[in-house]
Scaffold this active site. Sequence first.
Site, short mmCIF file in Angstrom:
data_model
loop_
_atom_site.label_atom_id
_atom_site.label_comp_id
_atom_site.label_asym_id
_atom_site.label_seq_id
_atom_site.Cartn_x
_atom_site.Cartn_y
_atom_site.Cartn_z
N ILE A 104 0.95 -1.07 0.02
CA ILE A 104 -0.05 -0.13 -0.01
C ILE A 104 0.91 1.26 -0.06
O ILE A 104 0.59 2.30 -0.64
CB ILE A 104 -1.00 -0.06 1.10
N SER A 138 -5.88 0.06 10.93
CA SER A 138 -6.69 -1.35 10.04
C SER A 138 -8.24 -1.51 10.75
O SER A 138 -8.32 -0.85 11.95
CB SER A 138 -5.83 -2.31 10.49
N TYR A 175 -1.43 -6.95 17.02
CA TYR A 175 -1.39 -6.02 15.83
C TYR A 175 -2.69 -5.16 15.97
O TYR A 175 -2.77 -3.97 15.79
CB TYR A 175 -1.68 -6.81 14.57
N LYS A 209 -3.03 -0.96 16.40
CA LYS A 209 -3.99 -0.10 15.26
C LYS A 209 -5.00 0.71 15.96
O LYS A 209 -5.20 1.71 15.43
CB LYS A 209 -4.38 -1.08 14.12
N THR A 224 -1.62 -7.85 -0.64
CA THR A 224 -0.23 -7.35 -0.65
C THR A 224 0.88 -8.56 0.07
O THR A 224 0.09 -9.50 0.58
CB THR A 224 -0.04 -6.34 0.55
N1 LIG Z 1 -2.96 -5.20 3.30
C1 LIG Z 1 -4.08 -5.11 4.08
O1 LIG Z 1 -5.29 -5.77 4.01
C2 LIG Z 1 -4.27 -3.99 5.22
C3 LIG Z 1 -5.38 -3.99 5.97
C4 LIG Z 1 -5.51 -3.26 7.03
C5 LIG Z 1 -4.41 -2.17 7.41
N2 LIG Z 1 -3.20 -2.37 6.69
C6 LIG Z 1 -2.06 -1.49 6.88
O2 LIG Z 1 -1.57 -0.99 5.63
C7 LIG Z 1 -0.03 -1.00 5.93
C8 LIG Z 1 0.71 -1.18 4.64
O3 LIG Z 1 0.47 -2.76 4.67
P1 LIG Z 1 0.72 -3.81 3.67
O4 LIG Z 1 -0.23 -4.71 3.50
O5 LIG Z 1 1.15 -2.87 2.54
O6 LIG Z 1 1.87 -4.44 4.25
P2 LIG Z 1 3.34 -4.97 3.43
O7 LIG Z 1 3.12 -5.34 1.99
O8 LIG Z 1 3.94 -5.96 4.42
O9 LIG Z 1 4.22 -3.62 3.52
C9 LIG Z 1 4.79 -3.14 4.55
C10 LIG Z 1 5.69 -2.16 4.38
O10 LIG Z 1 6.10 -1.66 5.67
C11 LIG Z 1 7.60 -1.69 5.59
N3 LIG Z 1 7.91 -2.15 7.15
C12 LIG Z 1 7.63 -3.24 7.95
N4 LIG Z 1 8.64 -2.93 9.21
C13 LIG Z 1 9.18 -1.89 9.04
C14 LIG Z 1 10.28 -1.36 9.70
N5 LIG Z 1 10.49 -1.71 10.94
N6 LIG Z 1 10.78 -0.13 9.39
C15 LIG Z 1 10.43 0.25 8.07
N7 LIG Z 1 9.80 -0.25 7.17
C16 LIG Z 1 9.06 -1.46 7.45
C17 LIG Z 1 7.90 -3.06 5.01
O11 LIG Z 1 9.12 -2.92 4.77
P3 LIG Z 1 10.20 -4.29 4.15
O12 LIG Z 1 9.98 -4.39 2.76
O13 LIG Z 1 11.43 -3.98 4.37
O14 LIG Z 1 9.53 -5.44 5.05
C18 LIG Z 1 7.08 -2.57 3.67
O15 LIG Z 1 7.62 -1.69 2.99
C19 LIG Z 1 0.26 -1.16 7.49
O16 LIG Z 1 0.49 -0.31 8.28
C20 LIG Z 1 -0.88 -2.34 7.57
O17 LIG Z 1 -1.26 -2.44 8.89
C21 LIG Z 1 -3.08 -3.41 5.59
#
Ligand SMILES: NC(=O)c1ccc[n+]([C@@H]2O[C@H](COP(=O)([O-])OP(=O)(O)OC[C@H]3O[C@@H](n4cnc5c(N)ncnc54)[C@H](OP(=O)(O)O)[C@@H]3O)[C@@H](O)[C@H]2O)c1
Length: 343
Positions: A67, A191, A217, A221, A252
């Site tokens: 995202i 979330s 988690y 959130k 993702t």
């Molecule tokens: N996907 C969903 O359905 C969903 C639903 C609700 C909320 N969210 C929220 O949306 C946000 C993005 O989620 P996503 O699904 O896109 O997740 P993702 O694909 O796992 O991407 C997460 C991003 O955060 C980075 N990250 C994780 N730990 C980190 C750290 N210690 N320092 C710096 N960067 C870090 C990751 O970097 P690396 O590549 O280095 O790991 C990656 O760039 C999150 O806050 C998640 O809680 C997602």
Amino acid sequence: MPPTGARTPSEPPQPTACRTLDTVLDRSVIGGYTALGYRVRRRMWSPSALPRLDGRVVVVTGANAGIGLAAAEGLARLGATVWVAARDPDRGERARTAIAERSGNPDVHLGLCDLSRLDSVRAFAAELTAATPRVDALVNNAGVLPSRRETTPDGIELALATNVVGPFLLTGLLVPLLERAAPSRVINVSSGGMYARRIRVDDLQSERDAFDGASVYARTKRAEVILTEMWAQRLAGTGVVVHSMHPGWVETAGIQASLPRFHRVMAPLLRTPEEGADTIVWLTAADEPLRSTGGFWHDRRERPTHLLPWTQETPQEREQLWARCVALSGLDLAASPPEPTDR
Ligand SMILES: NC(=O)c1ccc[n+]([C@@H]2O[C@H](COP(=O)([O-])OP(=O)(O)OC[C@H]3O[C@@H](n4cnc5c(N)ncnc54)[C@H](OP(=O)(O)O)[C@@H]3O)[C@@H](O)[C@H]2O)c1
């Protein structure tokens, strides 16, 4: 309670039937959070394009994947100077190059920042402060859902460090740059999972019970949403607005790795990363979010922060959460944000 801000009469009215359908989708959860919800709602939005962001500086954490990558690319397409905050130099540089190429905007920069480490957050904030006099928007997007309890070198449980304490510190350190760019914005990516959880200030570090990653988690959130409201109060009157949002259920690598069963079942219904990032881009670029502060948004509409009565925290718990974040992060509040004001 947090200021939700008054709407101005210039906000385009939405027909009652549309608002009702939107709310029904939201409360059904599966209807609203999936791609279906996004695609139905998209038809209700104003067809006018988002304002251009040329000359504006935006910072997106976790912008190398999922995202965050989609949000950073969307903001680069609008002409913003984009800072891709990533913890890994190779993944970060690949994302920076891809965003610049795909958006046609060469003004994309990489900043290394591991949100789970306080020294790394401080170094990134110092790098930004040296590189730019202003930040128009900070998008705190990086997030993790660990399967077991781990602590960082600072002694903080990993989900709490990455999702709450690191972004709290980064926000505090960037307040001077945000104030200089006012009107400016902080967007916290939470979330919908937080709806089921109450904050546990008596066990923020998740030490007491058997570790359940999804619950921990969701509590982080919930904390993000509470802290959004508290930052909004503290920064009221500075021209910096603070909002949180949830992206729905998005395809993702993160969701696939952390919730594999959920991912298997829901895969055909998940949103694309661009659909999940849409409200982040809108909150960062549109005029409407500047008319209020402290809101929780999903699909371009403000949503309730509680749907279940037992998830409501007390004013004392909110203050304790804030105090613990100050203590854990070492943020010197006297050096950055002003005291809260009544609005
Ligand atoms: N996907 C969903 O359905 C969903 C639903 C609700 C909320 N969210 C929220 O949306 C946000 C993005 O989620 P996503 O699904 O896109 O997740 P993702 O694909 O796992 O991407 C997460 C991003 O955060 C980075 N990250 C994780 N730990 C980190 C750290 N210690 N320092 C710096 N960067 C870090 C990751 O970097 P690396 O590549 O280095 O790991 C990656 O760039 C999150 O806050 C998640 O809680 C997602």
